[in-house]
Scaffold this motif. Structure first.
Motif, PDB file in Angstrom:
ATOM      1  N   UNK A 345      89.945 109.508  55.535  1.00 37.70           N
ATOM      2  CA  UNK A 345      88.872 109.001  54.680  1.00 37.70           C
ATOM      3  C   UNK A 345      88.870 109.550  53.273  1.00 37.70           C
ATOM      4  N   UNK A 346      89.810 110.472  52.940  1.00 34.10           N
ATOM      5  CA  UNK A 346      89.877 111.027  51.571  1.00 34.10           C
ATOM      6  C   UNK A 346      90.310 109.927  50.613  1.00 34.10           C
ATOM      7  N   UNK A 347      89.695 109.827  49.427  1.00 32.87           N
ATOM      8  CA  UNK A 347      90.061 108.763  48.479  1.00 32.87           C
ATOM      9  C   UNK A 347      91.490 108.914  47.964  1.00 32.87           C
ATOM     10  N   UNK A 348      92.090 107.811  47.550  1.00 33.00           N
ATOM     11  CA  UNK A 348      93.473 107.817  47.054  1.00 33.00           C
ATOM     12  C   UNK A 348      93.627 108.690  45.805  1.00 33.00           C
ATOM     13  N   UNK A 349      92.550 108.800  45.043  1.00 29.42           N
ATOM     14  CA  UNK A 349      92.607 109.574  43.786  1.00 29.42           C
ATOM     15  C   UNK A 349      92.409 111.075  44.001  1.00 29.42           C
ATOM     16  N   UNK A 350      92.281 111.490  45.262  1.00 26.41           N
ATOM     17  CA  UNK A 350      91.956 112.896  45.573  1.00 26.41           C
ATOM     18  C   UNK A 350      92.976 113.863  44.983  1.00 26.41           C
ATOM     19  N   UNK A 351      94.267 113.574  45.189  1.00 23.63           N
ATOM     20  CA  UNK A 351      95.318 114.512  44.754  1.00 23.63           C
ATOM     21  C   UNK A 351      95.394 114.645  43.238  1.00 23.63           C
ATOM     22  N   UNK A 352      95.074 113.556  42.524  1.00 29.22           N
ATOM     23  CA  UNK A 352      95.178 113.615  41.058  1.00 29.22           C
ATOM     24  C   UNK A 352      94.168 114.605  40.468  1.00 29.22           C
ATOM     25  N   UNK A 353      93.079 114.866  41.197  1.00 32.22           N
ATOM     26  CA  UNK A 353      92.087 115.850  40.741  1.00 32.22           C
ATOM     27  C   UNK A 353      92.709 117.241  40.636  1.00 32.22           C
ATOM     28  N   UNK A 354      93.659 117.513  41.523  1.00 29.01           N
ATOM     29  CA  UNK A 354      94.314 118.826  41.538  1.00 29.01           C
ATOM     30  C   UNK A 354      95.032 119.132  40.239  1.00 29.01           C
ATOM     31  N   UNK A 355      95.608 118.080  39.633  1.00 30.80           N
ATOM     32  CA  UNK A 355      96.317 118.263  38.363  1.00 30.80           C
ATOM     33  C   UNK A 355      95.377 118.746  37.269  1.00 30.80           C
ATOM     34  N   UNK A 356      94.178 118.187  37.224  1.00 29.06           N
ATOM     35  CA  UNK A 356      93.192 118.572  36.218  1.00 29.06           C
ATOM     36  C   UNK A 356      92.763 120.026  36.415  1.00 29.06           C
ATOM     37  N   UNK A 357      92.555 120.413  37.679  1.00 27.46           N
ATOM     38  CA  UNK A 357      92.146 121.790  37.980  1.00 27.46           C
ATOM     39  C   UNK A 357      93.254 122.772  37.612  1.00 27.46           C
ATOM     40  N   UNK A 358      94.501 122.359  37.835  1.00 23.32           N
ATOM     41  CA  UNK A 358      95.646 123.203  37.503  1.00 23.32           C
ATOM     42  C   UNK A 358      95.729 123.426  35.989  1.00 23.32           C
ATOM     43  N   UNK A 359      95.598 122.351  35.238  1.00 22.49           N
ATOM     44  CA  UNK A 359      95.625 122.465  33.770  1.00 22.49           C
ATOM     45  C   UNK A 359      94.524 123.398  33.276  1.00 22.49           C
ATOM     46  N   UNK A 360      93.344 123.283  33.888  1.00 28.21           N
ATOM     47  CA  UNK A 360      92.195 124.112  33.498  1.00 28.21           C
ATOM     48  C   UNK A 360      92.494 125.590  33.763  1.00 28.21           C
ATOM     49  N   UNK A 361      93.076 125.880  34.943  1.00 25.44           N
ATOM     50  CA  UNK A 361      93.385 127.278  35.293  1.00 25.44           C
ATOM     51  C   UNK A 361      94.426 127.863  34.342  1.00 25.44           C
ATOM     52  N   UNK A 362      95.468 127.079  34.031  1.00 28.32           N
ATOM     53  CA  UNK A 362      96.520 127.551  33.116  1.00 28.32           C
ATOM     54  C   UNK A 362      95.921 127.821  31.734  1.00 28.32           C
ATOM     55  N   UNK A 363      95.077 126.891  31.268  1.00 29.05           N
ATOM     56  CA  UNK A 363      94.449 127.042  29.944  1.00 29.05           C
ATOM     57  C   UNK A 363      93.575 128.299  29.901  1.00 29.05           C
ATOM     58  N   UNK A 364      92.745 128.500  30.936  1.00 28.46           N
ATOM     59  CA  UNK A 364      91.838 129.658  30.959  1.00 28.46           C
ATOM     60  C   UNK A 364      92.607 130.973  31.010  1.00 28.46           C
ATOM     61  N   UNK A 365      93.690 131.000  31.787  1.00 29.91           N
ATOM     62  CA  UNK A 365      94.511 132.215  31.893  1.00 29.91           C
ATOM     63  C   UNK A 365      95.149 132.543  30.546  1.00 29.91           C
ATOM     64  N   UNK A 366      95.737 131.537  29.914  1.00 30.04           N
ATOM     65  CA  UNK A 366      96.413 131.759  28.626  1.00 30.04           C
ATOM     66  C   UNK A 366      95.412 132.124  27.526  1.00 30.04           C
TER      67      UNK A 366
END
Length: 566
Positions: A345-366
């Motif tokens: 039942x997870x939406x098809x767009x579920x995995x693409x959210x992970x990319x945004x979270x990854x970018x955010x973590x990299x940005x915050x760390x740097x």
């Protein structure tokens, strides 16, 4: 052999260890020369060593071990190894004149004695480190003592100047080994394998997943033996890994050729410090298949660890500019993403959210890294360390002033070492060196618990330990120190012309002040500091500084109380 015997029987004398080493060497020569192998020559090496130990007059606590059968006998000896400070008296630097006299008369004996003294104080230290350091010790003796025909004018000064090249590798390798073993003990084999997978994939980006996986398994198994203190197993596995790496240079790296031409003892350090190999020219910049492929949920369900390991391998070989710890956080984020998105039942767009979270973590760390390095460049060592002292005294007020000053000094040294590097080398340098300091704080917490916040950060996740400790604020469970008459005592030694000594005293006072008033504001701190500087200047110019401090010190404390209460 000397290292093995000394590390196993720490309480034994140099004479005993030397005698046992001679016995096993004589047996090895006999077995090599014999036409047919005798039963003694067919024994496993570890059994030969333990049989020789058990024939000696050894301290009573080892006799119970000798009564056991193998492999329990070996395990028993390993449990008796003790690396705690004070178990063996501290190593005393030899008198230069006496050392040179002994070296001229008995050069090999003196090196053997040095190996014995280091081994009994460091029963878990790699044999290769001890042998490498012994070679440096010999070089120091040759350089500082000279010869009968050409003696060195001032051997004592020479010893003082060169001692660090002998002592530092023991400290550094010992610290790294303790660090690795603590990760294995606290977070388990899976975490250590993931860490090694990230590091080796960065080092050898052209190697395929199968070869990298083999190296990860072999290196993890080696660390398990080394961390148990099994000297023979540790040494044997390390040599096997080095031989494998050097015999597979073609598929591993073009950067280690010179390392593999060096003597075996020097190969490990050289390979660790070698540059990462160039990435394959056909390596795509992204790993989209791990997000977009239709079969990822099926692979994740059927072979979870292998699928996650492949993701970490592919991501790590593409990112030498990330620290291994950050790569583990990315791997953990990917695992959590699939756990959520592969649910029915997870939406098809579920995995693409992970990319945004990854970018955010990299940005915050740097961004956090840039802020810290900018502050370091602006403030310099002393004032940057003071900023860290204020922060960590609030996070961990239970630590002593000496511990807080030592840990923050190590963190400041990371700034000096890393903040001048290019952007692609900055993050690995900062986080991997900070990780060593935080590991030391966490081992300190294990022996004497600090507070619940530190406990949570040191126990919950290795990969997130640095961000977790970074987010800690004031420890609200801490009861501030009462203002007793002797809490802030000022003496004539504050007038020292030695800048480093004065800075240390001022930092001790800073820690005490924050322990007394944890909620102190920057404005209050500036006011108290200005008042202290004025008093020091007044008393150090007075005819009787000690009397001045005795008179003005209590007055400063009273004024400071009012400033801090405002």
């Amino acid at each position: 052999a000397m290292i093995m015997f000394t590390q196993y029987v720490q309480g034994g004398t140099f004479g005993q260890a030397a005698g046992m080493a001679e016995a096993v060497t004589a047996l090895a020569k006999h077995c090599a020369a014999a036409a047919t192998a005798s039963p003694e020559c067919l024994k496993p090496l570890d059994r030969i060593f333990l049989d020789i130990i058990c024939q000696e007059k050894i301290p009573p606590r080892f006799t119970d071990c000798c009564a056991k059968k193998d492999p329990e006998r070996n395990d028993c000896f390993l449990t008796l190894k003790n690396s705690s400070r004070g178990f063996v008296s501290p190593f005393e630097r030899p008198n230069a004149e006496a050392a040179c006299r002994n070296y001229s008369q008995h050069p090999h004996l003196l090196t053997g004695y040095f190996i014995h003294e280091v081994s009994r104080r460091h029963p878990f230290l790699y044999a290769s480190t001890i042998l490498s350091v012994a070679l440096r010790y010999e070089e120091m003796l040759k350089g500082c003592c000279g010869s009968a025909e050409e003696p060195v004018q001032n051997p004592e000064e020479c010893f003082q100047r060169q001692a660090s090249m002998v002592v530092e590798p023991i400290k550094e390798d010992g610290l790294r080994q303790e660090h690795t073993c603590a990760i294995l003990t606290k977070f388990g084999e899976r975490t250590l394998k993931a860490l090694k997978l990230a590091q080796i994939s960065q080092k050898f980006p052209k190697a395929d997943f199968v070869i990298i996986s083999k190296l990860v398994m072999d290196i993890t198994d080696m660390h398990k033996g080394c961390c148990r203190g099994d000297t023979l197993d540790c040494t044997r596995r390390r040599e096997e890994i080095l031989r494998y790496v050097c015999s597979h240079q073609g598929v591993l790296s073009s950067k280690i050729k010179k390392c593999c031409e060096k003597p075996l003892l020097q190969q490990r350090e050289c390979i660790i410090n070698a540059e990462n190999d160039d990435q394959p020219t056909d390596l795509s910049p992204h790993v989209r298949e791990f997000i977009e492929d239709k079969g990822i949920c099926e692979r994740f369900a059927q072979e979870k660890d292998t699928h996650l390991a492949r993701f970490l391998y592919e991501y790590s070989r593409r990112h030498p500019d990330f620290s291994a710890q950050m790569l583990l956080r990315i791997g953990k984020g990917y695992e959590e993403l699939l756990t959520e998105c592969c649910q029915p039942g997870a939406p098809d767009s579920c995995c693409s959210r992970g990319e945004e979270e990854l970018k955010k973590h990299i940005y915050e760390t740097e961004r956090a890294l840039k802020t810290s390095c900018d502050l370091y460049k602006e403030k310099g060592d002393y004032y940057f360390q003071n900023e860290l002292l204020m922060s960590f005294t609030k996070k961990m007020p239970q630590l002593t002033p000496a511990e807080l000053i030592r840990f923050t000094k190590q963190m400041t040294a990371v700034g000096y070492k890393c903040c001048q590097l290019s952007q692609d080398k900055l993050l690995p340098c900062v986080e991997e060196n900070l990780d060593l300091v935080l590991g030391e704080i966490c081992r300190r917490h294990l022996t004497d618990p600090i507070n619940p916040g530190v406990c949570h950060c040191c126990s919950s996740s290795y990969a997130f330990r640095r961000p977790c400790i970074g987010k800690l604020e004031l420890d609200e469970s801490y009861v501030p120190l009462p203002l007793t008459p002797g809490r802030f005592a000022f003496h004539e030694d504050l007038c020292t012309p030695e800048e480093e000594e004065l800075q240390h005293k001022k930092q001790e006072m800073l820690v005490k002040l924050i322990k007394y008033k944890p909620h102190v504001t920057q404005e209050q701190l500036s006011s108290v500091t200005a008042a202290f500087v004025a008093m020091r200047e007044q008393c150090c110019q007075a005819g009787a500084p000690e009397a001045c401090f005795a008179r003005e010190g209590p007055e400063l404390v009273k004024r400071s109380e009012k400033m801090l209460a405002a």
